[in-house]
Design a protein around this motif. Structure first.
Motif, PDB file in Angstrom:
ATOM      1  N   SER A  48       0.862  -1.182   0.000  1.00 48.43           N
ATOM      2  CA  SER A  48       0.000   0.000   0.000  1.00 48.43           C
ATOM      3  C   SER A  48       0.895   1.227   0.000  1.00 48.43           C
ATOM      4  O   SER A  48       1.994   1.212   0.543  1.00 48.43           O
ATOM      5  N   ASN A  49       0.417   2.280  -0.605  1.00 46.75           N
ATOM      6  CA  ASN A  49       1.240   3.465  -0.768  1.00 46.75           C
ATOM      7  C   ASN A  49       1.239   4.354   0.468  1.00 46.75           C
ATOM      8  O   ASN A  49       0.324   4.311   1.299  1.00 46.75           O
ATOM      9  N   ILE A  50       2.263   5.161   0.552  1.00 46.48           N
ATOM     10  CA  ILE A  50       2.316   6.226   1.545  1.00 46.48           C
ATOM     11  C   ILE A  50       1.265   7.278   1.192  1.00 46.48           C
ATOM     12  O   ILE A  50       0.721   7.281   0.083  1.00 46.48           O
ATOM     13  N   PRO A  51       0.939   8.188   2.106  1.00 44.04           N
ATOM     14  CA  PRO A  51       0.094   9.332   1.734  1.00 44.04           C
ATOM     15  C   PRO A  51       0.703  10.075   0.551  1.00 44.04           C
ATOM     16  O   PRO A  51       1.926  10.197   0.442  1.00 44.04           O
ATOM     17  N   THR A  52      -0.140  10.578  -0.330  1.00 39.30           N
ATOM     18  CA  THR A  52       0.355  11.269  -1.516  1.00 39.30           C
ATOM     19  C   THR A  52      -0.182  12.692  -1.634  1.00 39.30           C
ATOM     20  O   THR A  52       0.097  13.372  -2.623  1.00 39.30           O
ATOM     21  N   VAL A  53      -0.952  13.135  -0.646  1.00 38.26           N
ATOM     22  CA  VAL A  53      -1.419  14.520  -0.574  1.00 38.26           C
ATOM     23  C   VAL A  53      -0.936  15.092   0.748  1.00 38.26           C
ATOM     24  O   VAL A  53      -1.170  14.500   1.808  1.00 38.26           O
ATOM     25  N   PHE A  54      -0.266  16.245   0.692  1.00 41.85           N
ATOM     26  CA  PHE A  54       0.420  16.768   1.870  1.00 41.85           C
ATOM     27  C   PHE A  54      -0.043  18.197   2.167  1.00 41.85           C
ATOM     28  O   PHE A  54       0.108  19.099   1.338  1.00 41.85           O
ATOM     29  N   HIS A  55      -0.613  18.380   3.364  1.00 38.47           N
ATOM     30  CA  HIS A  55      -1.140  19.683   3.781  1.00 38.47           C
ATOM     31  C   HIS A  55      -0.256  20.366   4.831  1.00 38.47           C
ATOM     32  O   HIS A  55      -0.450  21.547   5.117  1.00 38.47           O
ATOM     33  N   PHE A  56       0.643  19.622   5.465  1.00 37.31           N
ATOM     34  CA  PHE A  56       1.590  20.152   6.457  1.00 37.31           C
ATOM     35  C   PHE A  56       0.884  20.762   7.663  1.00 37.31           C
ATOM     36  O   PHE A  56       1.364  21.720   8.263  1.00 37.31           O
ATOM     37  N   GLU A  57      -0.247  20.172   8.022  1.00 37.53           N
ATOM     38  CA  GLU A  57      -0.998  20.635   9.193  1.00 37.53           C
ATOM     39  C   GLU A  57      -0.577  19.921  10.474  1.00 37.53           C
ATOM     40  O   GLU A  57      -0.887  20.383  11.570  1.00 37.53           O
ATOM     41  N   ASN A  58       0.124  18.787  10.337  1.00 34.66           N
ATOM     42  CA  ASN A  58       0.438  17.963  11.505  1.00 34.66           C
ATOM     43  C   ASN A  58       1.925  18.010  11.849  1.00 34.66           C
ATOM     44  O   ASN A  58       2.771  17.758  10.989  1.00 34.66           O
ATOM     45  N   VAL A  59       2.229  18.349  13.097  1.00 36.35           N
ATOM     46  CA  VAL A  59       3.611  18.304  13.572  1.00 36.35           C
ATOM     47  C   VAL A  59       3.667  17.662  14.954  1.00 36.35           C
ATOM     48  O   VAL A  59       2.714  17.727  15.728  1.00 36.35           O
ATOM     49  N   ARG A  60       4.779  17.025  15.212  1.00 38.68           N
ATOM     50  CA  ARG A  60       5.094  16.568  16.564  1.00 38.68           C
ATOM     51  C   ARG A  60       6.162  17.493  17.132  1.00 38.68           C
ATOM     52  O   ARG A  60       7.032  17.974  16.403  1.00 38.68           O
ATOM     53  N   LEU A  61       6.103  17.720  18.436  1.00 38.80           N
ATOM     54  CA  LEU A  61       7.133  18.508  19.099  1.00 38.80           C
ATOM     55  C   LEU A  61       8.194  17.556  19.640  1.00 38.80           C
ATOM     56  O   LEU A  61       7.909  16.705  20.476  1.00 38.80           O
TER      57      LEU A  61
END
Length: 392
Positions: A126-139
């Motif tokens: 199965s593929n990795i995500p292919t649409v990227f919004h850059f809304e998620n970060v870890r500290l």
């Protein structure tokens, strides 16, 4: 001269680490240095043994990808450790990796311990995500953080979720954290930024690395974000090979699209001085054969790294390249649409290898095109948002 610089650097690093040690702080005498199995079950021979500390787990997380169909309920990993160190549970003992297994490494002098959380995941088709919004970060907590909440220092790690798949982006933030460990989150080369094309975005900014970076001829750090991993062990001695590009992909990529803004810094740094040269960003994606075979027919994992641009993107494993053309400054969000060029390498895709996940995809963004060789203009800033990898 370079050897003298490295000697000073390693000495300072030892002092820095010793001064920052806490219960679970990094310690060179309590490390896992290698992981292996009796049978050939690894889907990818590379395992990141230098992960960032996870405060939720209270451990250093290591992920191992194994071939589809592997029985994860009965695995016996064997560990290489720093000299004299011991590990519990014991190396070679059978474990159920349906959930993560926690291992504690104790140094030879019994003074230091380091806890690892080791998870095993089947590499399914199965593929990795292919649409990227850059809304998620870890500290991610930096090495200069303390137990005082007002003095805790973090940097951002981006990740994307799509359906049941998750992708964690890599960057050079971990290396910058070592060189400029007292930096605030917003002062890192790769950070989340509020004013994106839609919602938030990623901001890549070329930064000065301070006196420690200057000491070893690494005065700047370009903001970068890429699919792959960052190998901290190579960050000092072989920085171009520290950025390891690519992850298995099961379809033929066609185009890379998205939006960007770019502003070059005022003064370009190269060869130990500032010049009138103009800085520029880089956006590209690579598709390559991630498996080679030796004379005995044994599969060998292939991972391309930061040397690739300096070699004009030429490598015997390359299959296709999507490279931004006519990079330029823009104050407004500008759309990019980059096709994958398959004619450049003259290779056909092996459908069997594609179905087995033997090809890899890498997407790379950088605020200074030559930042990997420490050439660029401080304050050069690249904003990226709403990226999509289109495939057939």
């Amino acid at each position: 001269m370079r050897l003298n610089k490295l000697f000073i650097l390693y000495s300072l690093l030892g002092i820095l680490i010793t001064s920052c040690i806490q219960d679970e702080a990094p310690n060179a005498e309590a490390d896992i240095t290698g992981i292996s199995f009796e049978t050939d079950i690894l889907a990818n021979s590379y395992i990141d043994l230098n992960p960032s500390y996870d405060e939720v787990l209270n451990a250093y997380p290591i992920q191992i990808n194994v071939k589809e169909g592997t029985d994860v309920t009965n695995l016996s990993p064997m560990f290489e450790l720093t000299p004299g160190a011991t590990i519990n549970p014991a190396s070679g003992s059978n474990q159920d990796f349906t959930t993560s297994v926690f291992y504690t490494v104790t140094s030879a002098d019994k003074k230091w311990q380091r806890t690892y959380s080791i998870s095993v995941r089947e590499q399914k088709a199965s593929n990795i995500p292919t649409v990227f919004h850059f809304e998620n970060v870890r500290l991610i907590k930096g090495i200069s953080s303390t137990n005082d909440p007002e003095k805790e220092l973090y940097y951002h790690e981006f990740y994307e979720k799509q359906n049941e798949e998750e992708l964690t982006w890599a960057s050079g933030n971990k290396g910058f954290n070592w060189a400029a460990s007292n930096s605030k989150t917003a002062d890192y080369p790769t950070v989340q930024y509020e004013n994106g094309k839609v919602g938030k975005c990623v901001k890549l900014e070329t930064r000065l690395t301070g006196s420690l970076g200057n000491m070893v001829g690494m005065p700047i750090a370009a903001g970068n974000l890429f699919i792959g991993s960052f190998n901290m062990q190579n960050a000092i001695t072989s920085p171009l090979s520290a950025t390891r590009f690519g992850t298995p992909f099961y379809n033929k990529p066609i185009r890379l699209t998205g939006y960007y803004k770019y502003k070059a810094g005022d003064r370009f740094y190269e060869n130990g001085e500032y010049t009138s040269r103009k800085d520029i960003y880089n956006i590209y994606a690579i598709f390559y054969d991630g498996v080679a075979y030796d004379n005995d027919g044994k599969a060998i994992d292939v991972t391309l790294d930061g040397n690739l641009p300096n070699e004009n993107y030429q490598h015997e494993s390359m299959v296709a390249l999507a490279l931004v053309s006519n990079p330029h400054e823009t104050n407004d969000w500008e759309f990019f649409d980059i096709p994958f060029d398959y004619q450049r390498y003259g290779k056909k895709i092996d459908e069997t290898k594609l179905a087995n996940g033997e090809y890899k995809i890498g997407i790379i963004f950088a605020s200074s095109k030559d930042g990997a060789t420490f050439e660029g203009a401080p304050r050069s800033t690249l904003l990226i948002d709403e990226v999509e990898l289109i495939y057939e």
